[in-house]
Design a protein around this motif. Structure first.
Motif: not given
Length: 231
Positions: A163-175
Motif C-alpha cells: 500500500f505504501l509503495a503504491i500510494n506514498y514515497d516508500a521504497p520500491k522494495g516495498f512492492f
C-alpha cells in the motif's frame, strides 16, 4: 581530557544508549496500546476472549509463523488481484486462520497505521465503535487498517508495505512485501502501528462472516482426517 578516539567512542556509546532507550519506549507504547485494545473488546460488546496477550513472543514462534505463512502463501493469496493494497482485512483473516490452524496463537488487530510520522489509516476507537453499530455506512466511511498479532510486539502485515509503495514515497522494495517483525524493527523502516481493538469477532460484525467460522470448520475437517487415519 579524553583523546579524540576515546571521546568519539563515548559519543557513539551515548548515541547507542539513547537509541536503545527510544526503541524501548516505542515498544512499551505499542504494548500499552495493545493491552488497551484487548480490554476494549468488552466495551465494544465483543464476547470472545482474545487469542493473544502483550507478553513477549519468542523468536522461535515468529520463525515458525513465517514458515507457516510461506507454506500457505498460495492459499492465502488465492483469488486476489496483483494489487493487494486494499485487502488488509481479507489477508489478515486468512493469515489468522492459517496460523491458528497450525497451533500458533494469533489474532486480528484493527487500528491506525503511520508512515514516516504521517497517519495513513486514521481512525479512532469511537470511529470503530460506530462502524460496528452501522456497518457499511457510506455516509461516514472510516479508513481502518487490519493486521495480525502473535502477541507482544510481534506483528504480521501482508498489505501495508505494498500500500505504501503504491500510494506514498516508500521504497520500491516495498512492492509485494510483507511485515513479519517486532515493533522496534518496524519503526526503523518508518512504520508504526496503533492498535485500537483486537479480535476477529469485530471483523465478523462489520464485514461478515467472522473468520473464526472458517477456522472452526477447517479444524473440524482436519480432526476428521486424523480420526480416519489420513493424517
Amino acid at each position: 581530557m579524553l583523546g579524540w578516539a576515546a571521546q568519539q567512542k563515548t559519543n557513539n556509546l551515548d548515541c547507542q544508549k539513547n537509541s536503545d532507550v527510544k526503541m524501548k519506549e516505542i515498544t512499551k507504547k505499542y504494548l500499552d496500546q495493545l493491552d488497551l485494545a484487548i480490554s476494549r473488546g468488552a466495551e465494544f460488546g465483543l464476547n470472545r476472549k482474545s487469542f493473544i496477550g502483550s507478553g513477549r513472543v519468542s523468536d522461535g514462534v515468529m520463525k515458525k509463523a513465517i514458515e507457516v505463512l510461506e507454506s500457505d502463501r498460495q492459499k492465502i493469496m488465492h483469488g486476489l488481484p496483483d494489487d493487494i493494497s486494499t485487502y488488509c482485512v481479507t489477508l489478515s483473516a486468512r493469515a489468522f486462520i492459517s496460523l491458528n490452524l497450525f497451533g500458533i496463537p494469533a489474532d486480528m488487530v484493527i487500528g491506525a497505521a503511520y508512515w514516516q510520522g504521517q497517519c495513513v489509516f486514521p481512525c479512532a476507537a469511537e470511529d470503530l465503535k460506530l462502524e460496528m453499530l452501522n456497518p457499511g455506512d457510506e455516509s461516514s466511511p472510516i479508513r481502518m487498517h487490519a493486521w495480525v498479532s502473535l502477541g507482544g510486539d510481534a506483528i504480521i502485515d501482508l498489505t501495508l508495505p505494498h500500500f505504501l509503495a503504491i500510494n506514498y514515497d516508500a521504497p520500491k522494495g516495498f512492492f509485494g512485501g510483507i511485515i513479519a517483525n517486532r515493533v522496534k524493527e518496524i519503526k526503523l523502516a518508518g512504520i508504526e502501528y496503533e492498535p485500537i481493538v483486537v479480535g476477529s469477532e469485530y471483523i465478523g460484525k462489520v464485514n461478515p462472516p467472522d473468520p473464526i467460522l472458517e477456522l472452526t470448520e477447517r479444524r473440524a475437517r482436519r480432526q476428521r482426517l486424523v480420526d480416519f487415519g489420513f493424517i
